[in-house]
Design a protein around this motif. Structure first.
Motif: not given
Length: 383
Positions: A58, A100, A104, A120-121, A123-125, A128-129
């Motif tokens: 990332l 990313f 994010v 942002p965590c 949004r990341c999940n 991308p995640k």
């Protein structure tokens, strides 16, 4: 390496919730380079299933090397690869730096400029995640995608359910409320029933180099905690100054050095002395570059409007609770309007709730089960 025998009463099929012979299964593990995902990979490998580790890069590899408190970059990628080598499993690294940043990091900066408090965590999940890793795992022919998150997945009467972790101190369900039903059907969370101390013990038992590695911080791309610096780098206009205004009287009490330095509920850093009572940030008028302050009672809200909502399974006929910050305790609420499919809804608090900030998430629970939630768009003052 027989790790499964170290967890009393648990066998591989139960741990990864895969029916039939687990030796005929393929498990893809999302490996960030930390101890949690490394133990999940070790457990999957020890179960006899074909195990594949996948890491999303990332950040720029060179710039991230040696950074502490990050994930998915630099030393973390090397740690993930070393763990995969130790376990004898395949390991792939996919470059997701551009996606990313767009999904994010840029959104993080834009939210601050708009006067919101971003997470942002989540949004990341959402991106991308889970979304991207989900597709990769499918392409690799996996039977499931396993992660190191501390949540629990149960098979309910209406399908898989998402529940809080057994260890309240490690619970990460707040950050996973946007998991879709289709994703939850494919996802597995083997660590949800364990305390962190047991996870580290398993890492030591497996001889993993990350056994004592510190936990990553929540916002991985802000390793020093200086959010404003990151926002300024992305959006140079973020330093625009403005007024600090009393929300009740309208009096100008001072000037600030950019709204990115403030969030609802903040008390420190206002630098406006001589007031008869402590003042808090009670709102941010981004369009006017104004920071609104007032006494603590003005932070109380009776309701919050949530948008882009997600629902996981049916809404039960029982009392509901909601968390409006990751470290907050769930409080009683009533839900008005539909939840899910991106619809808007309103949650009403039984008692005034404090420090509810637009941009944060409201996550709704029925007991231990996560029902879903949405982004807080606006609030209704109490009283």
């Amino acid at each position: 390496m027989d790790l499964i025998s170290n967890i009393a009463g648990v066998n591989p099929a139960e741990l990864f919730q895969l029916p039939g012979s687990i030796s005929a299964r393929r498990i893809v593990v999302a490996m960030s380079g930390g101890v949690d995902s490394s133990v999940v990979a070790a457990l999957a490998a020890a179960s006899g299933a074909e195990t594949i580790g996948v890491t999303l890069q990332l950040y720029d590899y060179g710039a991230a090397t040696g950074r502490k408190g990050a994930c998915c970059a630099g030393d973390d990628i090397r740690d993930a690869r070393a763990v995969a080598d130790r376990l004898g499993i395949a390991h792939y690294v996919f470059d997701h730096e551009s996606a990313f940043r767009e999904e994010v990091v840029d959104r993080f900066a834009d939210d601050y400029l708009a006067g919101r408090t971003p997470i942002p965590c989540i949004r990341c999940n959402m991106g991308p995640k889970f979304t991207d890793l989900f597709a990769m795992a499918r392409d690799l022919g996996a039977d499931c995608l396993a992660t190191g998150h501390y949540v629990r997945r149960f098979e309910g009467a209406a399908g898989p359910e998402l529940h809080r972790a057994a260890d309240p101190a490690r619970d990460q369900s707040y950050f996973l409320y946007a998991t879709t039903e289709a994703q939850l059907d494919f996802l597995r969370f083997p660590l949800g029933g364990l305390p962190k101390s047991e996870t580290r013990r398993l890492a030591e038992a497996a001889g993993l180099r990350v056994a004592a590695k510190p936990d990553s911080q929540d916002i991985c791309f802000v390793p020093d905690g200086d959010y404003a610096r990151v926002v300024r780098q992305i959006r140079p206009e973020a330093d625009a100054q403005g007024e600090i205004v009393h929300a009740e009287s309208g009096a100008v009490l001072g000037h600030h050095r950019g709204i990115i330095h403030y969030t609802v509920g903040q008390r420190r850093g206002l630098e406006i002395g001589g007031q008869p009572e402590p003042l808090y940030v009670v709102g941010i008028a981004a369009e006017d570059r104004r920071v609104l302050v007032g006494p603590r009672r003005m932070l109380g809200v009776s309701a919050a409007r949530i948008v882009e909502t997600n629902r996981i399974g049916p809404i039960p006929d029982q009392p509901l609770m909601a968390k409006v910050r990751s470290l907050a305790k769930p409080v009683p609420v009533t839900l008005e309007g539909p939840l899910g499919d991106g619809a808007e809804a309103t949650i009403r608090f039984s008692d005034p709730e404090y420090g509810v900030a637009p941009g944060q998430a409201a996550v709704i629970y029925a007991g231990e089960r996560v029902l879903g939630g949405g982004w807080i768009a606006s609030t209704t003052p109490a009283g």
